[in-house]
Design an enzyme around this catalytic site. Structure first.
Site, mmCIF file in Angstrom:
data_model
loop_
_atom_site.group_PDB
_atom_site.id
_atom_site.type_symbol
_atom_site.label_atom_id
_atom_site.label_comp_id
_atom_site.label_asym_id
_atom_site.label_seq_id
_atom_site.Cartn_x
_atom_site.Cartn_y
_atom_site.Cartn_z
ATOM 1 N N CYS A 94 0.853 -1.190 0.000
ATOM 2 C CA CYS A 94 0.000 0.000 0.000
ATOM 3 C C CYS A 94 0.887 1.238 0.000
ATOM 4 C CB CYS A 94 -0.940 0.004 1.199
ATOM 5 S SG CYS A 94 -0.076 0.068 2.782
ATOM 6 N N CYS A 97 3.499 1.951 2.683
ATOM 7 C CA CYS A 97 4.776 1.222 2.645
ATOM 8 C C CYS A 97 5.888 2.103 2.087
ATOM 9 C CB CYS A 97 4.650 -0.029 1.775
ATOM 10 S SG CYS A 97 3.442 -1.225 2.345
ATOM 11 N N ASP A 473 0.988 29.930 -31.254
ATOM 12 C CA ASP A 473 1.867 30.555 -32.218
ATOM 13 C C ASP A 473 1.303 30.220 -33.601
ATOM 14 O OD1 ASP A 473 4.134 31.659 -33.482
ATOM 15 O OD2 ASP A 473 5.087 29.697 -33.539
#
Length: 777
Positions: A94, A97, A473
């Protein structure tokens, strides 16, 4: 449209001599956001500065202008740290950890810094000791580490199946204990089966909890282990065994789901073959791509994947570049064309000269950048982490208070309140909440990479999902960027003389309009004259001395500043400009010799992309161009932009972006990756187009569209918006589950195993919801 010559679409300067033309490019590598890097090398010592076109905007001024756009001085790029390494980590159940492992390694004297990312399964660490020592330290914390070298693993870590075995065995013992409770078997034997089930299934979480406590981390393993021990202490062996088994089930489901997410990036590495046929004399030798050097010639057969970046030396073929650019239509390649690792040779035998090593190919760089991006925390993720760090100890303290205070005050039994406290311990870990954002970001960035869009981090994903205005642009972005000469008007010289002078002045310029002029004159078979002392007049044009007299080629603004009489040609110029032509005037300070009308074409892919953006609800689509009003109006009408701003120098484009921001918009600026640097730096997110083959764009842009068109831009905006929606859903769902569990504790409607399901089940649902982003097209 007047001839810009402001190099508003190019950062390259030219230099000319009377014998010909040599080029000193002065590349500018520009970090669009806060990590600005600007490199402006000096001309080689053997070449005097006077030989090159003098740029009226000095490099220092350009640097300062770009630096001002982001509020800091430009700096040179940092050298890579030889002590920084990346490891693959196996066994993290998880998100908590990752924090435990981080804290464990930070306590080591040889570790300078460490960052463990659960969503990617990677650990970035800077350490002075050996690789083997770090791997042993990771093993002490209960995980398996494997060094990643370059873009490929030195040793692929084996999938840890011990968790699956212990889960199955623990479940069998739990089932046997539950069945025995309905028979005449001694209750002591039933409890013993539950106890063995707890030991087998809970050994790994308990070991991780031990290292978490040593690292002063309050993670899920600590809370779950405490809850199980507490359940056993009050005789709730079935509850304890059920909690262990459900916790293991949740972790297995999380791990399986996360592996699918992580594979979205691992699969990128597998696009390129690990071996290639190398031409050695008259023979072909099979070699590992890591053993192939730059300059070697490889042979790619029809239907095979191209193993390395290179240039076609012999042969013609169509190449499927979808793995790199996301383009579905194959691209024709012939001698001199670039090809990329991971793309597919549709037909025709190709001989390719290698231009990049295996670790430096475009595909490898994409993979590396995407993995780095997935490891960067988005603002929402950072906020959730801060919230979790406050939430967990508060609920933990509340659990201890619930266990002790009510019985001491004589309200209820110790066993009753101790059980409620255990439930609070389980609820105290916000696993689902913590992974709600990173898993969604990993999924979205992985999906984007597979479709030819490189998003450089969760922060840019979030900003893109909230942008309300996009500035483009014009040249090379909305238009093809390859203008052509449409008309030649000679007034003070013959057409051939006019073209020869224009050729001489423009031959070294890299601006698209200058290239169009040179291409046209070469096609006419006209030769340049002898010239010297060339200058690049930024924003206006170029000049040089021919036959001892200074001549100019540039836009109308240049000749107005020179006070050159325009005569009868002025009305014709205005008319051509209104029709959307760029005008290159050629002459001296005293008189105009003539003019060239140049026209650019709008990309059809740009028209489609802008239409899709409007359908997606993007109302503010702005075009920024250095061209004049007439050209801007023509392109705006064709593309359907909502606003346009014409005759802009680079600093004016930056001001235009600021104006949009002052109007309350989050702004994205789209260019070619290295041009219009001030505007790109000022925008909330800078998007580069045509990243394939453009190393600077890949390194500097916030988001890179690998294809040389805008067709992936609507997809990028939609993906980002959906990612934000899913992140909000995940966070809302996680908080709702926690709130519901907290409310159900005190009416005695929640059991310990239900609390486990509410936590691990919510985490699995959050992951599965995030994985929907892998399917967005």
């Amino acid at each position: 449209m007047s001839h810009d010559h402001n190099h508003d679409d190019s950062n390259k300067e030219s230099c000319c001599t009377d014998q010909g033309c040599t080029t000193n490019r002065h590349p500018k590598e520009l970090k669009f956001k806060k990590s600005l890097t600007l490199i402006q090398p000096s001309p080689p010592p053997s070449q005097p500065k006077d030989d090159c076109c003098a740029n009226e905007t000095l490099p220092e001024e350009s640097s300062a202008m770009v630096a001002d756009a982001i509020g800091r001085k430009p700096t040179h790029g940092a050298q890579p740290n030889e002590h920084a390494r990346t490891y693959a980590i196996v066994g993290m159940d998880c998100s908590s950890c990752a924090l435990t492992l981080e804290k464990h390694l930070k306590a080591h004297a040889a570790v300078a810094s460490v960052n463990v990312h659960f969503a990617t399964g990677k650990m970035a660490i800077e350490h002075d000791n050996s690789v083997e020592e770090i791997i042993r330290e990771v093993a002490k914390a209960g995980y398996t580490a494997s060094l990643l070298s370059g873009k490929r693993r030195i040793s692929e870590p084996k999938t840890d199946k011990s968790g699956l075995y212990s889960f199955v065995l623990s479940g069998v013992l739990l089932l046997c204990g539950w069945l025995s409770s309905y028979t005449n078997v001694s209750p002591l034997l039933t409890d013993l089966l539950y106890a063995v089930s707890i030991v087998i299934g809970g050994y790994k979480p308990a070991r991780s909890a031990y290292y978490a406590i040593k690292s002063r981390a309050l993670d899920m393993n600590v809370l779950m282990t405490a809850a199980v021990i507490g359940a056993a202490a009050i005789g709730e062996w079935f509850e304890g065994a059920t909690v262990v088994w459900l916790f293991a089930l949740g972790n297995l489901l999380q791990t399986h789901s996360m592996e699918k997410t992580r594979n979205s990036i691992r699969n990128l590495l597998e696009l390129a073959p690990s071996e290639a046929w190398v031409a050695s004399g008259k023979q072909l030798v099979r070699r590992a791509v890591e053993d192939i050097a730059i300059g070697d010639v490889i042979v790619v057969k029809p239907g095979d994947k191209i193993p390395l970046d290179g240039t076609v030396m012999q042969g013609e073929s169509s190449i499927n570049q979808a793995p790199i650019t996301g383009e579905s239509i194959p691209v024709d390649k012939s001698i001199g064309d670039p090809v990329y690792a991971g793309t597919i040779n549709e037909h025709g035998l190709l001989e390719i000269q290698v231009t990049k090593l295996a670790a430096d190919t475009t595909l490898a760089r994409i993979t590396d950048l995407v993995e780095q991006a997935q490891g960067k925390k988005a603002p929402t993720e950072a906020f959730v982490d801060r919230f979790a760090r406050i939430y967990t100890p508060i609920v933990f303290a509340l659990a201890v208070t619930v266990m002790v205070l009510p019985p001491v005050l004589g309200s209820g039994t110790w066993e009753e309140w101790f059980y409620k406290g255990l439930e609070l311990l389980v609820i105290a870990c916000p696993c689902a909440l913590v992974i709600s954002t990173p898993v969604a970001i990993v999924s979205a960035i992985g999906n984007a990479a597979r479709h030819g869009v490189l998003i450089k981090g969760g922060a840019f994903l979030e900003v893109t999902g909230r942008i309300s205005a996009i500035a483009f642009d014009k040249t090379g972005t909305l238009t093809e960027g390859r203008p052509k000469v449409a008309a030649v008007i000679a007034t003070g010289a013959t057409e051939e003389e006019l073209l020869s002078i224009a050729y001489t002045l423009e031959q070294c310029a890299t601006h698209p309009i200058a290239r169009a002029v040179v291409h046209y004159t070469v096609g006419k078979g006209i030769s340049p004259r002898s010239g010297d002392r060339p200058r690049n007049l930024v924003g206006r044009g170029v000049s040089g001395y021919l036959d001892g007299r200074e001549h100019y080629a540039g836009n109308l603004r240049l000749f107005e500043e020179l006070n050159t009489p325009l005569g009868d040609i002025e009305s014709l110029i205005r008319s051509l400009q209104q029709d959307g032509h760029s005008i290159v005037l050629v002459g001296t300070q005293q008189r105009i010799l003539g003019a060239l009308a140049v026209a650019d074409t709008v990309r059809e892919s740009s028209v489609t992309a802008l239409r899709d953006l409007r359908r997606a609800g993007m109302q503010h689509i702005v075009m920024l161009t250095g061209d004049n009003e007439g050209t801007a109006q023509r392109v705006a009408a064709h593309t359907g932009v909502s606003r346009y701003m014409a005759q802009l120098l680079p600093e004016h484009k930056m001001a235009a972006v600021k104006q949009l921001q002052d109007e309350g918009h989050l702004v994205a600026m789209v260019g070619d990756g290295i041009n219009d640097a001030p505007a790109l730096a000022t925008a909330d997110v800078g998007i580069a187009m045509g990243g394939a083959g453009t190393d600077t764009a890949m390194e500097t842009a916030d988001i890179v569209l690998m294809a040389d068109n805008l067709e992936k831009l609507p997809y990028t905006v939609n993906l980002s918006r959906q990612a934000i929606r899913i992140i909000k859903q995940n966070i809302g769902f996680s908080l709702l589950i926690k709130a519901a569990a907290l409310l159900l504790i005190f009416p005695d409607l929640l059991t310990l195993w239900m609390a486990v399901i509410s936590d691990t089940g919510a985490a699995v649902i959050v992951i599965l919801n995030s994985m929907r982003l892998l399917k967005v097209r």
